[in-house]
Enzyme design. Structure first.
Site, PDB file in Angstrom:
ATOM      1  CB  SER A  20      -0.930  -0.009   1.211  1.00  0.00           C
ATOM      2  OG  SER A  20      -0.222   0.104   2.410  1.00  0.00           O
ATOM      3  CG  ASP A  71       3.029   5.246   5.392  1.00  0.00           C
ATOM      4  OD1 ASP A  71       4.056   5.501   4.754  1.00  0.00           O
ATOM      5  OD2 ASP A  71       2.523   4.091   5.413  1.00  0.00           O
ATOM      6  CD  GLU A 125       2.481  -4.722   7.954  1.00  0.00           C
ATOM      7  OE1 GLU A 125       2.189  -4.379   9.122  1.00  0.00           O
ATOM      8  OE2 GLU A 125       2.880  -3.930   7.086  1.00  0.00           O
ATOM      9  CG  ASP A 169      -1.416   2.499   8.368  1.00  0.00           C
ATOM     10  OD1 ASP A 169      -2.075   3.424   7.848  1.00  0.00           O
ATOM     11  OD2 ASP A 169      -0.420   1.983   7.828  1.00  0.00           O
ATOM     12  CD  GLN A 193      -2.033  -1.225   5.179  1.00  0.00           C
ATOM     13  OE1 GLN A 193      -2.293  -1.053   4.004  1.00  0.00           O
ATOM     14  NE2 GLN A 193      -0.964  -0.702   5.758  1.00  0.00           N
ATOM     15  CD  GLU A 194      -0.124  -1.330   9.246  1.00  0.00           C
ATOM     16  OE1 GLU A 194       0.397  -0.784  10.231  1.00  0.00           O
ATOM     17  OE2 GLU A 194       0.370  -1.335   8.116  1.00  0.00           O
ATOM     18  CE  LYS A 212       2.962   0.722  10.805  1.00  0.00           C
ATOM     19  NZ  LYS A 212       2.157   1.482   9.788  1.00  0.00           N
ATOM     20  CG  HIS A 229       7.403  -3.482   9.204  1.00  0.00           C
ATOM     21  ND1 HIS A 229       6.866  -4.708   9.425  1.00  0.00           N
ATOM     22  CD2 HIS A 229       6.362  -2.598   9.328  1.00  0.00           C
ATOM     23  CE1 HIS A 229       5.570  -4.596   9.660  1.00  0.00           C
ATOM     24  NE2 HIS A 229       5.247  -3.335   9.614  1.00  0.00           N
ATOM     25  NE  ARG A 230       6.738   0.094   2.810  1.00  0.00           N
ATOM     26  CZ  ARG A 230       6.576   0.997   1.837  1.00  0.00           C
ATOM     27  NH1 ARG A 230       7.585   1.794   1.503  1.00  0.00           N
ATOM     28  NH2 ARG A 230       5.421   1.137   1.221  1.00  0.00           N
ATOM     29  CB  SER A 231       3.191  -5.129   3.827  1.00  0.00           C
ATOM     30  OG  SER A 231       3.315  -4.653   2.508  1.00  0.00           O
ATOM     31  CD  GLU A 273       0.986   4.529   9.412  1.00  0.00           C
ATOM     32  OE1 GLU A 273       1.282   3.953  10.487  1.00  0.00           O
ATOM     33  OE2 GLU A 273       1.417   4.157   8.309  1.00  0.00           O
ATOM     34  CE  LYS A 319       5.767   2.279   5.648  1.00  0.00           C
ATOM     35  NZ  LYS A 319       4.563   2.378   4.786  1.00  0.00           N
ATOM     36  CG  HIS A 333      -0.894  -5.225   4.421  1.00  0.00           C
ATOM     37  ND1 HIS A 333      -0.401  -4.411   5.400  1.00  0.00           N
ATOM     38  CD2 HIS A 333      -0.377  -4.771   3.255  1.00  0.00           C
ATOM     39  CE1 HIS A 333       0.392  -3.501   4.863  1.00  0.00           C
ATOM     40  NE2 HIS A 333       0.411  -3.687   3.561  1.00  0.00           N
TER      41      HIS A 333
END
Ligand code: PGA
Ligand code: ZN
Length: 402
Positions: free
Chosen positions: A40, A298, A198, A230, A157-158, A374, A351-353, A271, A323, A149
């Site tokens: 994303s 982000d 994740e 997020d 998403q999170e 994260k 991090h990234r997914s 986020e 990131k 994700h």
């Protein structure tokens, strides 16, 4: 420092996609870095070079070919020199020629070489380079994965558990206990509990509120924990409205939903509450809720120092996600951190997914004294490696202060 040899090859990330791993050697020291990959993404991120078949063959060839030839002829005395040299060699605004993934793999590995030459831990090298005081970050643990994700089983998403105990060792322990408890609760309520990209659970519910009611129980018995989300709202936008659980929301209605969530649950952060194009709504939510929760940008700012400066002028947010692969060098990542702190905001390293075993972000988060990190859920080894590195960093910091 003179780099004597460079090797690069493809490894698999957590989604089983190819990504680049690069090893530099000075003869005396050797350092390796591998680069994660987002799904994303923000439209202004530096360009990850991928071939049409999804491979990173060209990025690898750029490292072993053109970059190797250019670097091997020179001496560098700082990491900033190497990073500036790589940016110039690439010659584009967004690193699209050589690839941000190719360039960052050299940048991170060279940061490790400089730290080895100075005989200090990587986080200490980052703190010295950035001229900031290192500090333990809070853990932002993505316990329930949704959005892009997890095939949008959960719209947001999170769903994140924020843990800020006295020490990282305790934070990691509390995160593991809470993650296990959450798994038991979810398995008790649902017949099917898939996992997301994740390394968190990926349940589905009939209402937006249900995951937060469950998380409320998890945080209620734990003093130093709270909830964050997020929304990654770029992914929720359809026309000029947002779609969650098949229901359409205007920006104003979505702001009202966030307001209700913050009023009812113990929230710490939100986020990307809106899409990167919906900048007015960012200013509105930060004005309305910014003194109760941190509003993290982000996709809106993509670790880009100029975009962070612009966001500060417009008061879009009051915290920045950091990131490294959104910008493509360690030096520019540190610039982005400086702009974040100049704005008076918190930094949250991420991090990234699609992740690897590389633990650079743990050293970065500690080294810049980030508010949080994260690093994902606790069901993937590549995420656990970061938490484990944080525990080791804490021991290194204790040893250095004695
Ligand atoms: P990504 O997601 O790595 O897929 O971009 C992470 C995030 O949005 O924070
Ligand atoms: Zn995000």
């Amino acid at each position: 420092m003179r780099i004597k040899s460079i090797d690069a090859h493809a490894i698999s990330d957590t989604r089983g996609r190819e990504t680049i791993e690069t090893t530099l050697s000075t003869g005396e020291f050797e350092a390796t870095a591998s680069i994660p990959s987002g799904k994303s993404t923000g439209s202004h991120e530096a360009k990850e070079l991928r071939d049409e078949d999804g491979s990173v063959t060209t990025a690898i060839q750029n490292v072993t070919g053109e970059i190797t030839v250019a670097l091997k002829e020179r001496d560098f005395s700082t990491m900033e020199e190497i990073d500036a040299f790589l940016c110039e060699l690439d010659g584009t605004q967004n690193k699209s020629r050589l690839g941000a993934n190719a360039i960052l793999s050299i940048s991170i590995a060279s940061a490790r070489l400089f730290a080895q030459e100075a005989n200090i831990p990587l986080w200490r090298f980052i703190a010295d380079t950035a001229k900031v005081t290192p500090h333990a970050p809070r853990l932002f643990v993505n316990v329930m994965n949704g959005g892009a994700h997890a095939d949008f089983r959960l719209p947001i998403q999170e769903q994140i558990l924020v843990v800020g105990e006295e020490t990282l060792k305790e934070s990691v322990t509390v995160a593991h206990e809470a993650f296990a408890e959450l798994g038991n609760v979810l398995r008790g309520e649902l017949s099917n509990l898939p996992m997301g990209d994740e390394g968190g659970y990926s349940p589905s519910f009939d209402t937006i509120e249900r995951p937060f009611e469950i998380l409320a129980d998890i945080v209620s018995g734990r003093e130093n924990t709270s909830i964050a989300i997020d929304s990654a709202a770029n992914e929720l936008l359809d026309g000029d409205e947002y779609v969650l659980l098949k229901k359409r929301y205007t920006s104003a209605q979505l702001l009202e939903l966030y307001t209700q969530l913050v009023e009812h649950f113990h929230f710490h952060a939100i986020e990307d509450p809106f899409a990167e194009s919906d900048t007015e709504s960012f200013t509105e939510i930060t004005a309305k809720l910014g003194d109760r929760v941190i509003i993290i940008g982000d996709d809106l700012i993509v670790t880009n120092p100029k975009r962070i400066e612009d966001a500060a002028v417009h008061k879009y947010i009051n915290a920045a996600l950091i990131k490294p692969n959104q910008i493509g060098t360690v030096s520019e990542t540190i610039d982005a951190v400086h702009k974040t702190y100049e704005a008076g905001w918190h930094a949250v390293v991420s991090h990234r997914s699609g992740e690897t075993y590389d633990t650079f972000i743990a050293d970065l988060a500690y080294g810049i004294g980030a508010h949080g990190i994260k690093a994902g859920g606790l069901a993937q080894q590549q995420r656990l490696a970061k938490y484990e590195r944080l525990r080791v960093i804490e021991q290194e910091a204790t040893a250095l202060s004695n």
